[in-house]
Design an enzyme around this catalytic site. Structure first.
Site, PDB file in Angstrom:
ATOM      1  N   SER A 195       1.244  -1.253  -0.304  1.00  0.00           N
ATOM      2  CA  SER A 195       0.644   0.470  -0.211  1.00  0.00           C
ATOM      3  C   SER A 195       0.841   1.049  -0.193  1.00  0.00           C
ATOM      4  CB  SER A 195      -1.190   0.184   1.539  1.00  0.00           C
ATOM      5  OG  SER A 195       0.266   0.361   2.124  1.00  0.00           O
ATOM      6  N   GLY A 230      -9.646   8.036   0.849  1.00  0.00           N
ATOM      7  CA  GLY A 230      -8.838   9.517   0.742  1.00  0.00           C
ATOM      8  C   GLY A 230      -9.817  10.925   0.109  1.00  0.00           C
ATOM      9  N   THR A 264       1.937   7.220   0.222  1.00  0.00           N
ATOM     10  CA  THR A 264       0.798   5.825  -0.334  1.00  0.00           C
ATOM     11  C   THR A 264       1.396   5.551  -1.232  1.00  0.00           C
ATOM     12  OG1 THR A 264      -1.284   5.327  -0.009  1.00  0.00           O
ATOM     13  CG2 THR A 264      -0.610   7.691  -0.758  1.00  0.00           C
ATOM     14  N   VAL A 296      -5.067  11.381  -8.100  1.00  0.00           N
ATOM     15  CA  VAL A 296      -4.839  11.773  -6.818  1.00  0.00           C
ATOM     16  C   VAL A 296      -5.577  12.200  -5.525  1.00  0.00           C
ATOM     17  CG1 VAL A 296      -3.749  13.643  -5.332  1.00  0.00           C
ATOM     18  CG2 VAL A 296      -2.713  12.639  -7.759  1.00  0.00           C
ATOM     19  N   GLY A 297      -5.428  11.284  -4.629  1.00  0.00           N
ATOM     20  CA  GLY A 297      -6.413  11.065  -2.960  1.00  0.00           C
ATOM     21  C   GLY A 297      -6.077  12.173  -2.670  1.00  0.00           C
ATOM     22  N   ASP A 298      -6.117  11.683  -1.031  1.00  0.00           N
ATOM     23  CA  ASP A 298      -6.156  12.843   0.488  1.00  0.00           C
ATOM     24  C   ASP A 298      -4.478  13.172   0.640  1.00  0.00           C
ATOM     25  OD1 ASP A 298      -6.478   9.610   0.967  1.00  0.00           O
ATOM     26  OD2 ASP A 298      -6.270  11.069   3.027  1.00  0.00           O
ATOM     27  N   GLY A 355      -6.736   5.875   5.105  1.00  0.00           N
ATOM     28  CA  GLY A 355      -8.172   5.537   4.247  1.00  0.00           C
ATOM     29  C   GLY A 355      -9.091   5.649   3.312  1.00  0.00           C
TER      30      GLY A 355
HETATM   31  N1  ASP Z   1      -5.785   7.858   2.116  1.00  0.00           N
HETATM   32  C1  ASP Z   1      -5.292   7.015   1.046  1.00  0.00           C
HETATM   33  C2  ASP Z   1      -5.915   7.339  -0.305  1.00  0.00           C
HETATM   34  O1  ASP Z   1      -6.978   7.287  -0.259  1.00  0.00           O
HETATM   35  C3  ASP Z   1      -5.060   6.333   0.533  1.00  0.00           C
HETATM   36  C4  ASP Z   1      -5.434   4.950   2.046  1.00  0.00           C
HETATM   37  O2  ASP Z   1      -5.089   5.514   3.061  1.00  0.00           O
HETATM   38  O3  ASP Z   1      -5.327   3.887   2.706  1.00  0.00           O
HETATM   39  O4  ASP Z   1      -4.979   7.586  -1.295  1.00  0.00           O
END
Ligand code: ASP
Length: 368
Positions: free
Chosen positions: A71, A265, A229, A240-242, A263
């Site tokens: 991950s 994002g 991540t 692109v996530g958070d 989690g």
């Molecule tokens: N927050 C991350 C994203 O959404 C993934 C994760 O933390 O599990 O890219």
């Protein structure tokens, strides 16, 4: 009239406020559940008197470079085209600076590139091709980040879509002998042990998220944080996530504290979670109260509909400048998969007496 007692109480209050403003006088590191090696490493550096940002980055580098963590960094699960794309950001409390990279390909340690964006550009965030060129200009080696294990999981996911969509042409065709269609996972992981097969089923059926967030406070009251991540497995290229978004995946305010998230994002971005947590602490909430309040905002975005909220999870980590810390999850346990055991939501910390894990506080209890 000031009595001796009221004077003593008032001075105790002033002393507590001063301690909070100065920091609690000790080193503290907290991280997501996958961060125990990072906590240990970061604490080692803090105890050696090194800078808080240097400490957290060195900590998460261990996970970024680990091919077995699917991950984060090298070995992370790829996007829908089989390419690993990484997101990361850093914040340095004492200098109040930040740096980030998004959708970066080919570099194992995006957290280090994020730090260079902070230190060696007049920007905060670089993405995609530009971020890669920048990293290479600074001597980073471009490498293939897709491990064999991640490649096979990706291919198995692509072929699994054939059952759901007859227009998907990946996987044995209509004319394939039935036994070839049956031994689905064995095609990819011949002779693999139960744990590998269970992992593969899980990542195919339920595209995982997973990230490391690490926050540090030193005895001088200085703070920093990092989040890194490979993002959501099988995402659309360029998603692109958070994690690299300053204020969502990470926020550090040297006067107040630091927060980060892992989690789903997309949920975090909509509540600008890390910033919200820090602002909550600024207004007097404990770390625990601050993360729970932020989770409530996420729940509110779904009208507190537990059926929809049950489809994802999200976690926040908070460390106050006075050393108070906590982590909170939307749910008490992970989603159980295929009758497997739901895992309790945990986080890791080190307050100078060794790395430990602890349960996250949570908003809801999953019905199993
Ligand atoms: N927050 C991350 C994203 O959404 C993934 C994760 O933390 O599990 O890219």
């Amino acid at each position: 009239m000031i009595t001796r007692r009221s004077w003593m109480l008032a001075s105790a209050g002033v002393a507590a406020a001063a301690a909070a403003a100065q920091g609690g006088g000790k080193n503290v590191v907290i991280a997501s559940g996958n961060g125990s090696r990072a906590c240990t490493k970061a604490m080692e550096l803090l105890q050696a008197g090194r800078d808080t940002l240097e400490a957290v980055i060195a900590g998460v580098n261990i996970i970024e470079e680990d091919p077995n963590d699917s991950s984060v960094g090298y070995g992370g699960l790829p996007n829908e085209e089989g390419v690993v794309e990484l997101d990361a950001c850093v914040m340095h409390g004492p200098t109040r600076r930040a740096g980030a990279v998004g959708a970066l390909r080919g570099i194992k340690t995006p957290s280090r590139v994020a730090r260079l964006v902070m230190e060696r550009t007049d920007h905060i965030m670089l993405v995609g091709e530009g971020a890669l060129r920048f990293a290479k200009a600074h001597g980073f080696q471009e490498e293939n980040l897709l491990t064999d294990r991640a490649r096979k999981a990706w291919l198995a996911w692509k072929e699994s879509l054939r059952d759901k969509n007859r227009h998907n042409n990946w996987g044995p065709g209509l004319d394939a002998p039935p036994e070839e269609r049956q031994a689905f996972l064995e095609r990819f992981f011949p002779g693999a042990d139960e744990a590998t097969l269970a992992w593969a089923w899980e990542v195919i059926a339920d595209p995982p998220t997973g990230t490391i967030n690490c926050l540090a406070l030193n005895a001088r009251g200085e703070m920093s944080g990092v989040t890194t991540t490979s993002g959501l497995a099988w995402k659309i290229p360029g998603r692109v996530g958070d994690s690299p978004i300053i204020g969502a995946g990470l926020y550090v305010d040297q006067d107040v504290g630091a927060a980060g998230s892992t989690g789903r994002g997309e949920e975090n971005i909509r509540v600008v979670g890390a910033h919200t947590v820090v602002e909550n602490m600024r207004h007097g909430m404990s770390a625990r109260e601050a993360v729970l309040d932020c989770l409530k905002r996420i729940s509110r975005n779904y009208g507190d509909d537990l059926d929809r909220l049950a489809l994802f999870d999200i976690n926040f980590y908070a460390l106050r400048k006075d050393g108070d810390f906590a982590a909170g999850s939307l749910w008490n346990v992970s989603r159980p998969y295929r009758g497997g055991k739901p895992r309790p939501r945990r986080f890791t910390y080190n307050d100078g007496t060794g790395t430990r894990t602890a349960d996250c506080v949570f908003l809801y209890r999953r019905k199993i």
